[in-house]
Scaffold this motif. Structure first.
Motif, PDB file in Angstrom:
ATOM      1  N   LEU A   1      -3.574   7.041   9.393  1.00 37.47           N
ATOM      2  CA  LEU A   1      -3.297   8.451   9.667  1.00 37.47           C
ATOM      3  C   LEU A   1      -1.807   8.749   9.570  1.00 37.47           C
ATOM      4  O   LEU A   1      -1.407   9.777   9.021  1.00 37.47           O
ATOM      5  N   ILE A   2      -0.984   7.843  10.083  1.00 34.50           N
ATOM      6  CA  ILE A   2       0.464   8.038   9.991  1.00 34.50           C
ATOM      7  C   ILE A   2       0.916   7.965   8.533  1.00 34.50           C
ATOM      8  O   ILE A   2       1.722   8.779   8.074  1.00 34.50           O
ATOM      9  N   GLY A   3       0.394   6.990   7.784  1.00 34.36           N
ATOM     10  CA  GLY A   3       0.736   6.882   6.370  1.00 34.36           C
ATOM     11  C   GLY A   3       0.339   8.121   5.586  1.00 34.36           C
ATOM     12  O   GLY A   3       1.096   8.595   4.722  1.00 34.36           O
ATOM     13  N   THR A   4      -0.837   8.679   5.904  1.00 32.11           N
ATOM     14  CA  THR A   4      -1.295   9.897   5.229  1.00 32.11           C
ATOM     15  C   THR A   4      -0.395  11.073   5.581  1.00 32.11           C
ATOM     16  O   THR A   4      -0.068  11.905   4.728  1.00 32.11           O
ATOM     17  N   THR A   5       0.011  11.141   6.846  1.00 34.08           N
ATOM     18  CA  THR A   5       0.931  12.193   7.283  1.00 34.08           C
ATOM     19  C   THR A   5       2.248  12.110   6.519  1.00 34.08           C
ATOM     20  O   THR A   5       2.772  13.124   6.034  1.00 34.08           O
ATOM     21  N   VAL A   6       2.782  10.903   6.382  1.00 36.66           N
ATOM     22  CA  VAL A   6       4.038  10.708   5.649  1.00 36.66           C
ATOM     23  C   VAL A   6       3.856  11.088   4.181  1.00 36.66           C
ATOM     24  O   VAL A   6       4.731  11.724   3.578  1.00 36.66           O
ATOM     25  N   PHE A   7       2.720  10.725   3.607  1.00 36.72           N
ATOM     26  CA  PHE A   7       2.431  11.064   2.206  1.00 36.72           C
ATOM     27  C   PHE A   7       2.472  12.581   1.987  1.00 36.72           C
ATOM     28  O   PHE A   7       3.152  13.080   1.082  1.00 36.72           O
ATOM     29  N   PHE A   8       1.733  13.325   2.820  1.00 39.69           N
ATOM     30  CA  PHE A   8       1.707  14.779   2.668  1.00 39.69           C
ATOM     31  C   PHE A   8       3.094  15.377   2.906  1.00 39.69           C
ATOM     32  O   PHE A   8       3.510  16.305   2.193  1.00 39.69           O
ATOM     33  N   ALA A   9       3.810  14.862   3.911  1.00 45.19           N
ATOM     34  CA  ALA A   9       5.134  15.393   4.231  1.00 45.19           C
ATOM     35  C   ALA A   9       6.094  15.221   3.054  1.00 45.19           C
ATOM     36  O   ALA A   9       6.850  16.150   2.707  1.00 45.19           O
ATOM     37  N   ILE A  10       6.068  14.051   2.417  1.00 44.68           N
ATOM     38  CA  ILE A  10       6.967  13.791   1.292  1.00 44.68           C
ATOM     39  C   ILE A  10       6.598  14.666   0.093  1.00 44.68           C
ATOM     40  O   ILE A  10       7.467  15.307  -0.518  1.00 44.68           O
ATOM     41  N   ALA A  11       5.316  14.708  -0.252  1.00 44.05           N
ATOM     42  CA  ALA A  11       4.884  15.491  -1.418  1.00 44.05           C
ATOM     43  C   ALA A  11       5.211  16.973  -1.238  1.00 44.05           C
ATOM     44  O   ALA A  11       5.760  17.618  -2.148  1.00 44.05           O
ATOM     45  N   ILE A  12       4.913  17.522  -0.069  1.00 39.15           N
ATOM     46  CA  ILE A  12       5.176  18.937   0.182  1.00 39.15           C
ATOM     47  C   ILE A  12       6.674  19.224   0.179  1.00 39.15           C
ATOM     48  O   ILE A  12       7.123  20.250  -0.356  1.00 39.15           O
TER      49      ILE A  12
ATOM     50  N   GLU B   1       9.079   6.691  -4.425  1.00 38.75           N
ATOM     51  CA  GLU B   1       8.182   5.537  -4.259  1.00 38.75           C
ATOM     52  C   GLU B   1       8.613   4.648  -3.105  1.00 38.75           C
ATOM     53  O   GLU B   1       7.783   4.107  -2.373  1.00 38.75           O
ATOM     54  N   LEU B   2       9.902   4.498  -2.937  1.00 39.18           N
ATOM     55  CA  LEU B   2      10.433   3.615  -1.894  1.00 39.18           C
ATOM     56  C   LEU B   2      10.418   4.270  -0.512  1.00 39.18           C
ATOM     57  O   LEU B   2      10.264   3.583   0.503  1.00 39.18           O
ATOM     58  N   LEU B   3      10.548   5.581  -0.480  1.00 39.59           N
ATOM     59  CA  LEU B   3      10.687   6.301   0.788  1.00 39.59           C
ATOM     60  C   LEU B   3       9.454   6.158   1.672  1.00 39.59           C
ATOM     61  O   LEU B   3       9.567   5.884   2.877  1.00 39.59           O
ATOM     62  N   LEU B   4       8.275   6.328   1.085  1.00 43.45           N
ATOM     63  CA  LEU B   4       7.055   6.312   1.893  1.00 43.45           C
ATOM     64  C   LEU B   4       6.834   4.977   2.609  1.00 43.45           C
ATOM     65  O   LEU B   4       6.639   4.953   3.836  1.00 43.45           O
ATOM     66  N   PRO B   5       6.855   3.832   1.899  1.00 46.71           N
ATOM     67  CA  PRO B   5       6.641   2.572   2.621  1.00 46.71           C
ATOM     68  C   PRO B   5       7.716   2.277   3.662  1.00 46.71           C
ATOM     69  O   PRO B   5       7.419   1.700   4.709  1.00 46.71           O
ATOM     70  N   LEU B   6       8.962   2.682   3.393  1.00 44.47           N
ATOM     71  CA  LEU B   6      10.020   2.432   4.371  1.00 44.47           C
ATOM     72  C   LEU B   6       9.793   3.224   5.651  1.00 44.47           C
ATOM     73  O   LEU B   6       9.986   2.703   6.760  1.00 44.47           O
ATOM     74  N   ILE B   7       9.360   4.480   5.527  1.00 48.92           N
ATOM     75  CA  ILE B   7       9.103   5.294   6.716  1.00 48.92           C
ATOM     76  C   ILE B   7       7.933   4.732   7.509  1.00 48.92           C
ATOM     77  O   ILE B   7       7.996   4.599   8.743  1.00 48.92           O
ATOM     78  N   VAL B   8       6.853   4.367   6.812  1.00 48.36           N
ATOM     79  CA  VAL B   8       5.675   3.828   7.504  1.00 48.36           C
ATOM     80  C   VAL B   8       6.016   2.500   8.176  1.00 48.36           C
ATOM     81  O   VAL B   8       5.580   2.229   9.305  1.00 48.36           O
TER      82      VAL B   8
ATOM     83  N   PHE C   1       0.839  -1.201   0.000  1.00 48.39           N
ATOM     84  CA  PHE C   1       0.000   0.000   0.000  1.00 48.39           C
ATOM     85  C   PHE C   1       0.876   1.254   0.000  1.00 48.39           C
ATOM     86  O   PHE C   1       0.547   2.259  -0.639  1.00 48.39           O
ATOM     87  N   GLY C   2       1.995   1.184   0.728  1.00 45.30           N
ATOM     88  CA  GLY C   2       2.924   2.308   0.757  1.00 45.30           C
ATOM     89  C   GLY C   2       3.532   2.598  -0.601  1.00 45.30           C
ATOM     90  O   GLY C   2       3.710   3.759  -0.976  1.00 45.30           O
ATOM     91  N   LEU C   3       3.837   1.548  -1.356  1.00 46.73           N
ATOM     92  CA  LEU C   3       4.367   1.734  -2.709  1.00 46.73           C
ATOM     93  C   LEU C   3       3.349   2.445  -3.602  1.00 46.73           C
ATOM     94  O   LEU C   3       3.705   3.338  -4.380  1.00 46.73           O
ATOM     95  N   ALA C   4       2.087   2.036  -3.497  1.00 48.84           N
ATOM     96  CA  ALA C   4       1.038   2.677  -4.292  1.00 48.84           C
ATOM     97  C   ALA C   4       0.896   4.153  -3.918  1.00 48.84           C
ATOM     98  O   ALA C   4       0.785   5.022  -4.790  1.00 48.84           O
TER      99      ALA C   4
ATOM    100  N   HIS D   1       1.293  -1.938 -17.116  1.00 46.07           N
ATOM    101  CA  HIS D   1       2.404  -2.835 -16.803  1.00 46.07           C
ATOM    102  C   HIS D   1       3.758  -2.134 -16.891  1.00 46.07           C
ATOM    103  O   HIS D   1       4.786  -2.709 -16.535  1.00 46.07           O
ATOM    104  N   GLN D   2       3.744  -0.880 -17.405  1.00 46.80           N
ATOM    105  CA  GLN D   2       4.969  -0.083 -17.430  1.00 46.80           C
ATOM    106  C   GLN D   2       5.016   0.904 -16.260  1.00 46.80           C
ATOM    107  O   GLN D   2       5.915   1.734 -16.175  1.00 46.80           O
ATOM    108  N   ASN D   3       4.025   0.783 -15.375  1.00 44.23           N
ATOM    109  CA  ASN D   3       3.895   1.752 -14.278  1.00 44.23           C
ATOM    110  C   ASN D   3       3.805   1.052 -12.926  1.00 44.23           C
ATOM    111  O   ASN D   3       3.187   1.571 -11.995  1.00 44.23           O
ATOM    112  N   ILE D   4       4.401  -0.132 -12.818  1.00 47.05           N
ATOM    113  CA  ILE D   4       4.416  -0.857 -11.548  1.00 47.05           C
ATOM    114  C   ILE D   4       5.499  -0.238 -10.665  1.00 47.05           C
ATOM    115  O   ILE D   4       6.661  -0.152 -11.088  1.00 47.05           O
ATOM    116  N   PRO D   5       5.149   0.215  -9.460  1.00 46.23           N
ATOM    117  CA  PRO D   5       6.145   0.891  -8.612  1.00 46.23           C
ATOM    118  C   PRO D   5       7.428   0.081  -8.452  1.00 46.23           C
ATOM    119  O   PRO D   5       7.391  -1.134  -8.252  1.00 46.23           O
ATOM    120  N   LEU D   6       8.537   0.747  -8.546  1.00 47.78           N
ATOM    121  CA  LEU D   6       9.893   0.211  -8.418  1.00 47.78           C
ATOM    122  C   LEU D   6      10.248  -0.739  -9.557  1.00 47.78           C
ATOM    123  O   LEU D   6      11.269  -0.571 -10.231  1.00 47.78           O
TER     124      LEU D   6
END
Length: 259
Positions: free
Chosen positions: A103-114, A79-86, A10-13, A49-54
């Protein structure tokens, strides 16, 4: 083991979608139209099939499948950073509830994007910070740091935290205008600090600012020593706020709080 694998997938997605936001939002493009990602060089839409994370990045050797232009390795690392942090949060606190983990995953998502948008464009878009702030406040009773409190106290903590953290930055902004006759920080930083204050409470929310300032100062000294920064260069503060926020959030969840 299954839980860790599910969180990683889910983190990769989510990490893949954060790349979409980082590229499109500063260009005022919709994150949903076109639905499929496209090559930034030839604009050709990428097949599923050309857009599979990693995996797709590695198989295609960091190149577009159509025009063969080189694709930045940053897409892979984001792509790798978010799942590793979570996963790091989950391992340090394995008894997190599903909602707490979301909630933590969403927080990490916003933090990385911003953070990456601020690095690239020197802006913190309201389209990211305001939904993050609203979500953090709305789901305050489900916040792992507030879940032991009655729901009204959880909302009070989130409200006071947002106000206190934003106030610290506003004071800095106000003093900077008085002394230097210009903005030393952006209003985006005020809203970003409010997001962290709402999630951490007033004391730890305010602490984020001072830790971020310490991290930024350390980075500036390092860059000056190695001549990587000039005195008139602008340094975005958003990434330092987010790094400090994640560090303090991890410390709070691990029970290693300073206060």
């Amino acid at each position: 083991m299954f839980k860790l694998l599910a969180v990683f997938l889910f983190g990769l997605a989510a990490g893949s979608f954060s790349n979409v936001c980082i590229y499109r939002i500063p260009l005022n493009m919709s994150v949903s139209t076109p639905r499929r990602s496209f090559c930034p060089w030839c604009r050709h839409q990428i097949k599923w099939h050309q857009n599979i994370p990693l995996l797709s990045f590695l198989v295609q050797r960091a190149r577009c499948a159509f025009c063969k232009s080189r694709i930045s390795s940053r897409y892979f690392y984001v792509e790798l950073l978010l799942p590793l942090i979570v996963l790091g949060f989950l391992i340090s606190k394995p008894h997190l509830t599903i909602m707490g983990l979301v909630l933590i995953g969403t927080t990490v998502f916003f933090a990385i994007a911003i953070s990456f948008i601020d690095l690239d464009w020197r802006i913190i878009p309201d389209t990211l910070s305001l939904p993050w702030l609203a979500m953090t406040f709305l789901f305050a009773p489900l916040n792992p740091l507030f879940e032991a409190l009655p729901w009204n106290e959880a909302y009070t903590q989130a409200l006071l935290g947002a106000a206190a953290a934003a106030f610290v930055v506003w004071v800095t902004l106000f003093c900077g205008r008085l002394v230097k006759k210009r903005d030393v920080m952006g209003w985006g930083d005020v809203k970003l600090m409010a997001c962290w204050g709402a999630g951490l409470g007033w004391l730890h929310g305010a602490l984020v600012f001072f830790m971020a300032a310490a991290l930024a100062t350390t980075w500036i000294i390092f860059c000056f020593l190695f001549k990587k920064l000039r005195s008139n260069d602008f340094l975005p503060f958003g990434p330092f706020i987010n790094i400090a926020g994640l560090m303090i959030l991890w410390a709070c969840l691990s029970g290693n709080v300073l206060f």
